[in-house]
Design an enzyme around this catalytic site. Structure first.
Site, short mmCIF file in Angstrom:
data_model
loop_
_atom_site.label_atom_id
_atom_site.label_comp_id
_atom_site.label_asym_id
_atom_site.label_seq_id
_atom_site.Cartn_x
_atom_site.Cartn_y
_atom_site.Cartn_z
N PRO A 2 15.72 -140.92 -31.55
CA PRO A 2 15.29 -139.93 -30.57
C PRO A 2 14.40 -138.87 -31.19
O PRO A 2 14.81 -138.15 -32.09
CB PRO A 2 16.60 -139.32 -30.08
CG PRO A 2 17.69 -140.02 -30.84
CD PRO A 2 17.07 -140.63 -32.02
N GLU A 3 13.19 -138.81 -30.72
CA GLU A 3 12.27 -137.76 -31.10
C GLU A 3 12.14 -136.83 -29.89
O GLU A 3 12.89 -136.98 -28.92
CB GLU A 3 10.93 -138.37 -31.51
CG GLU A 3 11.07 -139.44 -32.59
CD GLU A 3 9.75 -140.05 -33.03
OE1 GLU A 3 8.72 -139.38 -32.92
OE2 GLU A 3 9.77 -141.20 -33.50
#
Length: 290
Positions: A2-3
């Site tokens: 997850p960015e």
DNA sequence: AACCGGACCTGTATGC
DNA sequence: TGCATACAGGTCCGGT
């Protein structure tokens, strides 16, 4: 995994359900102590009966803002997932923590039991994620450690260039440094560098202001489009309601095998390692000048 | 001080 | 089939 776009998508999908909900209790899962910043009894006591007011995001951190002024801080690491579920739904093998919540207002009948209760579960195969309660001082300190938000209109290319051009590291390594700019990970670094036509190994020192202007524009385009696509699902990532993103269908270079034709010029894409991370780029469109 | 490589974990894909 | 190895979207820590 997850960015920034994935965390933002989780925030947006959870907010309508969590805002206004009250924590009835916290439940321990498989390895709560690997995930929690505080000892279990401290955490469980401090979160109990708190009402969730709003959800914020800073870089890759998600914060549930509580009526106690504490924030429940969540970092998803590589494989962390937050899942809403009915209290009777079975937990997966890697569920480390759950909050029992009492809804405010009407929620889908599939989610809540007869008493209006539902769960927010934290699931994390690799256990790189972290969850903790921060008071306002702790939150301010964490936020101060992070670089600016790339989508904040107040951030200028000149400001970013000031911090970049004094570094000697490859520009790709700098983009992954959360103290320089917050929220960029391996996927969006590769995509933005491709769009800006900058070689990932290019030394920060050699970047001109015009280079950084293109880079910031590219970062904003890529991140905005990824948010609009609800993030990139390579394998695990799901939003708060269990849905996959679709930006993986729009990736230009990330994850492509070396030799694959560049989507812009047709030359063979190349892959190198920078700061321990694999980096895919087009040697033609992203020349290593100096 | 800045930077790099390894460690932290498990699951999956690949090669022998 | 079985086993070893490499690799995966992130961050922290220690050594240089």
């Amino acid at each position: 995994m997850p960015e920034l776009p994935e965390v933002e998508t989780v925030r947006r999908t959870l907010a309508p359900v969590l805002a206004g909900a009250t924590v009835v209790a916290a439940l321990r899962g498989a390895h709560p102590d690997d995930i929690l910043l505080d000892p279990w009894p401290v955490f469980a006591q401090r979160i109990r009966r708190r009402r969730i007011e709003t959800l914020e995001r800073r870089g890759k951190y998600l914060a549930l803002c509580l009526d106690s002024a504490d924030r429940l801080l969540i970092h998803l690491g590589m494989t962390g997932e937050l899942r809403l579920s009915h209290p009777a739904a079975p937990a997966g093998a890697h569920c480390h923590l759950a909050l029992v919540l009492r809804a405010e207002g009407q929620l889908p009948p599939a989610l809540v039991d007869r008493r209006g209760r539902f769960l927010l579960r934290y699931h994390d195969v690799r256990r790189f994620g972290r969850i903790g309660l921060l008071d306002p001082v702790g939150w301010a300190a964490l936020s101060a450690r992070l670089g600016p938000e790339p989508l904040d209109p107040a951030l200028t290319a000149a400001e970013l260039w000031e911090h970049l051009h004094v570094r000697r590291s490859p520009v790709k390594a700098a983009l992954l440094d959360q103290t320089l700019i917050a929220g960029i990970g391996n996927i969006y670094a590769d995509e933005a560098l491709f769009q800006a036509g900058i070689h990932p190994a290019r030394r920060c020192q050699s970047l001109t202001l015009a280079d950084v202007e293109r880079l910031l524009t590219a970062l904003r385009t890529v991140l905005t489009e990824a948010i609009a696509s609800a993030g990139t699902t390579i394998r695990d990532y799901r939003d708060g309601t269990g849905r996959a993103g679709s930006y993986q269908f729009r990736l230009q270079v990330y994850g492509k095998e070396p030799g694959t034709p560049c989507p812009r010029c047709g030359a063979a894409l190349a892959r190198i390692r920078i700061a321990g991370r694999s980096s895919t780029f087009c040697p033609q469109c992203q020349p290593l000048l100096d």
